[in-house]
Design an enzyme around this catalytic site. Structure first.
Site, mmCIF file in Angstrom:
data_model
loop_
_atom_site.group_PDB
_atom_site.id
_atom_site.type_symbol
_atom_site.label_atom_id
_atom_site.label_comp_id
_atom_site.label_asym_id
_atom_site.label_seq_id
_atom_site.Cartn_x
_atom_site.Cartn_y
_atom_site.Cartn_z
ATOM 1 N N THR A 121 0.835 -1.228 0.063
ATOM 2 C CA THR A 121 -0.106 -0.282 0.022
ATOM 3 C C THR A 121 0.986 1.374 -0.002
ATOM 4 O OG1 THR A 121 -1.462 1.409 1.544
ATOM 5 C CG2 THR A 121 -0.097 -0.267 2.533
ATOM 6 N N TYR A 150 -1.616 0.329 10.090
ATOM 7 C CA TYR A 150 -1.811 -0.455 8.685
ATOM 8 C C TYR A 150 -0.645 -0.502 8.060
ATOM 9 C CZ TYR A 150 -3.598 -0.954 4.158
ATOM 10 O OH TYR A 150 -3.976 -1.536 2.711
#
Ligand SMILES: NC(=O)c1ccc[n+]([C@@H]2O[C@H](COP(=O)([O-])OP(=O)(O)OC[C@H]3O[C@@H](n4cnc5c(N)ncnc54)[C@H](O)[C@@H]3O)[C@@H](O)[C@H]2O)c1
Length: 332
Positions: A118, A142
């Site tokens: 990501t 995350y």
């Protein structure tokens, strides 16, 4: 024909990766615990195994039953806000459970592994477009959990010869143009589906977080890459693994502001997007745009659905055709 394992194939991006592999004539086994995915999202033609990556014994059985040519690992938890409140849970799923899968692959002699990473590994970038050389400084658990998995895969190459491609997606958007799959998240936090649902009267008016950024129209700019282009990149990177592991930033290469996205939805739908202005959210960068020059140069990958209106149109058509998302099919 090759045989692939796709973890998270019942999710948004995963279901489009599965469709792309099936369309190319490959055999696909999906492993998903349905924690955020949908049984109805698993494309017809794929074999579905409901299992969690938290179960190493189950994974060993799966790798013993099939010989895979590569693993596409999309299963993860991916809500930034949730990760701030539950850092251990995010590290468990995105690092520990991901390591279970990579280790099972190594033990079975399957040495090609594609990881969904990501843009969040970069945190708040100093400049855009973001290249692979930019410092990785995640601003939330995350992003940290994904970066740690990237690094673990790096060590697994030296220890076990596991070749990996870490694809740092920017904002996945759109839907299969043939409407076989689309986005159905709960909660829906992504701008395009959220704005479409507001336009269809299914959720409250869209909140535009921040109208005073240092961007051309004051709203935040993001890189929206069509989900079928993301899926195609998974296939494009496989031959490159014969020469070693890679990390690629993966976006459309063009940024679009929140106002530009709303204008595109209004062009495509012929309706107004109900919205209200709201303060900036803490930690939201003004602009996140990928440089995808490296993956283009090294694999020949190109986005084929680069126009914002096309991205929005495919998402709009899917939402109109599926008022309950996968809900109706899930109940069936
Ligand atoms: N959607 C985006 O814009 C975006 C951007 C950057 C990165 N990513 C990454 O892409 C991947 C897919 O994201 P998505 O948007 O499709 O999310 P999603 O929630 O729709 O899909 C994730 C899937 O993984 C499954 N899953 C989660 N934990 C599991 C476990 N322990 N065992 C088995 N299955 C498990 C879920 O049930 C779900 O089907 C994720 O790794 C995410 O971090 C997505």
């Amino acid at each position: 024909m090759a045989r692939y394992l796709v973890s998270g194939g019942a999710g948004y991006v995963g279901s489009h990766v599965v469709l792309t592999l099936l369309d190319a004539g490959h055999e696909v086994i999906v492993v998903d615990d349905l924690s955020t995915g949908h049984r109805g999202a698993v494309p017809t033609g794929a074999t579905f195994i409901e299992a969690s990556l938290a179960e190493p014994n189950r994974l060993a059985e799966i790798f013993a039953a099939w010989k895979f040519d590569a693993v596409f690992h999309l299963a993860a938890l991916s809500l930034v806000g949730e990760s701030m409140a539950q850092p251990f849970r995010y590290c468990r799923d995105n690092l520990a459970n991901s390591s279970n899968l990579a280790e099972a692959a190594v033990r079975a002699g399957c040495l090609k592994f594609v990881l969904s990473s990501t843009a969040a590994v970069f945190g708040l970038p100093k400049s855009v477009p973001i290249t692979e050389e930019a410092p990785t400084l995640p601003a939330n658990p995350y992003g940290l959990s994904k970066l740690m998995m990237e690094q673990t895969l790096g060590w697994a190459e030296s220890a076990h010869g596991l070749r990996s491609a870490c694809l740092r997606y920017f904002n996945a958007a759109g839907a299969d143009p043939a409407r076989r799959a689309g986005e159905d998240q709960d909660p829906e936090t992504h701008l395009i589906p959220r704005a479409i649902m507001a336009t269809l009267g299914r959720v409250a008016p869209l909140q535009v977080f921040g109208t005073d950024y240092d961007t051309p129209d004051g709203t935040a700019v993001r890189d929206y890459v069509h989900v079928m282009d993301l899926a195609a990149a998974h296939v494009a990177v496989l031959p490159r693994l014969d020469r070693g592991s890679v990390r690629y930033n993966l976006g459309n290469g063009a940024g679009h502001s929140v106002r530009e996205v709303m204008a595109a939805i209004e062009r495509v739908s012929g309706r107004r997007v109900p919205h209200e202005n709201a303060p900036r959210r803490a930690g939201d960068p003004p602009a996140l745009v990928a440089s995808s020059a490296l993956i283009r140069a090294e694999t020949g990958w190109r986005p084929r659905h680069a126009e914002l209106d096309e991205i929005v149109r495919t998402a709009w058509e899917w939402h109109v055709a599926h008022p309950e998302g996968y809900g109706a099919r899930r109940a069936a």
